[in-house]
Design an enzyme around this catalytic site. Sequence first.
Site, PDB file in Angstrom:
ATOM      1  N   HIS A   1       4.702  16.727   9.402  1.00 21.87           N
ATOM      2  CA  HIS A   1       3.751  16.231   8.406  1.00 21.87           C
ATOM      3  C   HIS A   1       4.340  16.350   6.996  1.00 21.87           C
ATOM      4  O   HIS A   1       4.353  15.387   6.227  1.00 21.87           O
ATOM      5  CB  HIS A   1       2.443  17.024   8.519  1.00 21.87           C
ATOM      6  N   GLU A   2       4.837  17.520   6.663  1.00 18.65           N
ATOM      7  CA  GLU A   2       5.368  17.758   5.314  1.00 18.65           C
ATOM      8  C   GLU A   2       6.649  16.968   5.066  1.00 18.65           C
ATOM      9  O   GLU A   2       6.898  16.512   3.939  1.00 18.65           O
ATOM     10  CB  GLU A   2       5.585  19.250   5.077  1.00 18.65           C
TER      11      GLU A   2
ATOM     12  N   HIS B   1       5.692  13.604   3.838  1.00 15.57           N
ATOM     13  CA  HIS B   1       5.461  13.594   2.388  1.00 15.57           C
ATOM     14  C   HIS B   1       6.783  13.569   1.630  1.00 15.57           C
ATOM     15  O   HIS B   1       6.950  12.819   0.663  1.00 15.57           O
ATOM     16  CB  HIS B   1       4.682  14.843   1.951  1.00 15.57           C
TER      17      HIS B   1
END
Length: 112
Positions: free
Chosen positions: A26-27, A30
């Site tokens: 997920h990170e 980003h």
Amino acid sequence: MGTYLSAPYVLLNYTGKFRDVSTLAHELGHALQSWFAKENQPPVYAGYPMFTAEVASTAAEIVFKQSMLDRTKDPKERAFLINQMLEDMRATIFRQTQFAEFDLAAHTLARR
């Protein structure tokens, strides 16, 4: 995190458990979105709203979980992964809708 002039960094606690790897995916979504925006846009256009920030990170989680699903034949693991993916969809759609409604209400109040 990072700035327009630096590489993006992912800072998190990591013990190698499923949730940690999912969070890392997920990170990294980003981080990659920030990197691609920085590499392809001038500073004035490189930013993006929170609503679209979750697109890349959610896609990265989906790729990770789909990859795990494609590699396992264990029925319990498959059920776990499918359940996680369904829960992620439910939570993401609900949560992002709430964020959008909040943003609309806040901007409406600010205009008044």
